[in-house]
Design a protein around this motif. Structure first.
Motif, PDB file in Angstrom:
ATOM      1  N   UNK A  17       0.910  -1.249  -0.029  1.00 13.16           N
ATOM      2  CA  UNK A  17       0.095  -0.082  -0.106  1.00 13.16           C
ATOM      3  C   UNK A  17       0.901   1.271   0.051  1.00 13.16           C
ATOM      4  N   UNK A  18       0.675   2.205  -0.937  1.00 12.62           N
ATOM      5  CA  UNK A  18       1.479   3.189  -0.970  1.00 12.62           C
ATOM      6  C   UNK A  18       1.238   4.257   0.255  1.00 12.62           C
ATOM      7  N   UNK A  19       2.262   4.757   0.827  1.00 13.13           N
ATOM      8  CA  UNK A  19       2.252   5.151   1.978  1.00 13.13           C
ATOM      9  C   UNK A  19       2.623   6.799   1.975  1.00 13.13           C
ATOM     10  N   UNK A  20       2.269   7.305   3.197  1.00 11.71           N
ATOM     11  CA  UNK A  20       2.735   8.685   3.437  1.00 11.71           C
ATOM     12  C   UNK A  20       4.249   9.004   3.077  1.00 11.71           C
ATOM     13  N   UNK A  21       5.009   7.941   2.892  1.00  9.82           N
ATOM     14  CA  UNK A  21       6.514   7.920   3.056  1.00  9.82           C
ATOM     15  C   UNK A  21       6.668   8.100   1.516  1.00  9.82           C
ATOM     16  N   UNK A  22       5.913   7.407   0.653  1.00  6.18           N
ATOM     17  CA  UNK A  22       6.016   7.592  -0.885  1.00  6.18           C
ATOM     18  C   UNK A  22       5.462   8.709  -1.249  1.00  6.18           C
ATOM     19  N   UNK A  23       4.526   9.343  -0.605  1.00  2.00           N
ATOM     20  CA  UNK A  23       3.993  10.541  -0.880  1.00  2.00           C
ATOM     21  C   UNK A  23       5.047  11.926  -0.761  1.00  2.00           C
ATOM     22  N   UNK A  24       5.450  11.894   0.558  1.00  2.00           N
ATOM     23  CA  UNK A  24       6.354  12.898   0.977  1.00  2.00           C
ATOM     24  C   UNK A  24       7.650  12.893   0.301  1.00  2.00           C
ATOM     25  N   UNK A  25       8.193  11.643   0.200  1.00  2.00           N
ATOM     26  CA  UNK A  25       9.658  11.391  -0.305  1.00  2.00           C
ATOM     27  C   UNK A  25       9.624  11.278  -1.858  1.00  2.00           C
ATOM     28  N   UNK A  26       8.542  11.163  -2.667  1.00  2.00           N
ATOM     29  CA  UNK A  26       8.652  10.968  -4.035  1.00  2.00           C
ATOM     30  C   UNK A  26       7.577  11.820  -4.771  1.00  2.00           C
ATOM     31  N   UNK A  27       6.460  11.357  -4.641  1.00  3.53           N
ATOM     32  CA  UNK A  27       5.325  11.723  -5.317  1.00  3.53           C
ATOM     33  C   UNK A  27       5.047  13.357  -5.320  1.00  3.53           C
TER      34      UNK A  27
END
Length: 331
Positions: A17-27
């Motif tokens: 599941x895409x996480x807030x880490x994926x959002x803040x670090x990449x997306x």
């Protein structure tokens, strides 16, 4: 005359599941740079196969990642968004590069070692061993100038650069040697249950991460249960890795500095910090979740957008692949 735009490539696996880490670090950062560059943002579904996947779940997750890409603000007018497996050049170039890569350099990849600690290298798939070569193919297929990377992918980018230079030396100038794109606001988000490890979307423990599609009440519950350190003072210090992580997430989510947050929560304790952080995350993710769920209600349209992206990506990829094959005598 305006300077030629740089070509950017990046992607995320549709596993977990895409996480807030994926959002803040990449997306979040992809969105910020999308109008300045020529972007190829891929759903790297072939990489997901390096470990066993439930085919039905994988198919659903591919659309889910596509919906999240669009929901965070990636615009098909500025980005080519597509599925890796729909452009056969990724797998084909990976084989060509496998014949240039060396066993020794692949055996030194730290992520392979990390991922085989429990089961051992003998039980790992050959795909897990060679997937850094597929990652190199992903990048070189588009002659990307820039690759947004976090600390955990620097070694793989260096392998990509090595393979590009080696191929160019053996067969003549063919590939751009890409540079890492280190984004200033690229947050490194650690696990809520273990602040010593990076937040992973594939964790078996739901309390480890906040998923982008989590319901607001689920987010509040996860933050409330997040690990804390001894004491009560809200400070980001080496002896407080859990509180430091929560403050870093808070800062990256709101744009407020850690010292500013430390000042606001001075004397107020961990409970107040968690309440404030939870509401900041809910405020940020709720509209993204709403847009993503709406997009998922129309899977045919998502598939149409992904197919259109694959067609554009394939046209670019065929040029680099054709050149590489010709240089190797396969033209």
């Amino acid at each position: 005359m305006s300077e030629k735009r740089q070509r950017v490539f990046s992607g995320i696996q549709p596993s977990g599941n895409l996480t807030i880490g994926n959002y803040l670090g990449a997306l979040k950062n992809w969105v910020a740079i999308q109008e300045e560059n020529e972007n190829f943002f891929c759903i790297v579904d072939l990489h997901a196969l390096t470990v066993p996947q439930d085919p039905k779940v994988l198919s659903e997750k591919i659309r889910e990642v596509a919906a999240i890409y669009l929901a965070v603000g990636l615009d098909p007018a500025h980005c080519t968004i597509f599925r890796q497996s729909k452009v056969s050049g990724h797998a084909e170039l990976a084989w060509l590069l496998n014949c240039v890569a060396r066993f020794g350099e692949l055996s030194r990849m730290t992520q392979f070692k990390d991922k085989t600690v429990r089961g051992g290298a003998d039980s790992a798939s050959a795909g897990l061993f060679t997937y850094p070569v597929l990652m190199a193919a992903d990048i070189l297929l588009y002659n990307a100038n820039l690759v947004p990377v976090g600390d955990d992918q620097r070694q793989h980018l260096e392998l990509t650069r090595t393979l590009a230079r080696r191929f160019n030396h053996l067969y003549g100038e063919t590939f751009v040697v890409p540079e890492g794109m280190i984004l200033e606001s690229g947050a490194r988000v650690m696990g809520l249950d273990d602040p010593t490890v990076k937040m992973s979307k594939s964790s078996k423990s739901p309390g480890h991460y906040v998923a982008i599609l989590d319901d607001p009440d689920v987010i509040r519950k996860k933050i409330r249960r997040a690990k804390t350190d001894s004491g009560t003072e809200v400070t980001a210090t080496p002896d407080k890795p859990a509180i430091t992580n929560l403050l870093d997430i808070y800062s990256a989510t709101t744009g407020r500095s850690v010292p500013e947050l430390e000042s606001e929560y001075a004397g107020r304790g961990y409970g107040d910090l968690k309440k404030g952080l939870a509401e900041a995350i809910v405020e940020t993710l709720a509209p993204i979740r709403e847009r993503a769920l709406a997009l998922l209600d129309d899977p045919a349209e998502l598939d149409r957008l992904l197919d259109a992206g694959a067609e554009r990506a394939g046209a670019v990829a065929s040029e680099a692949l054709g050149t590489a094959k010709a240089k190797m005598g396969l033209g």
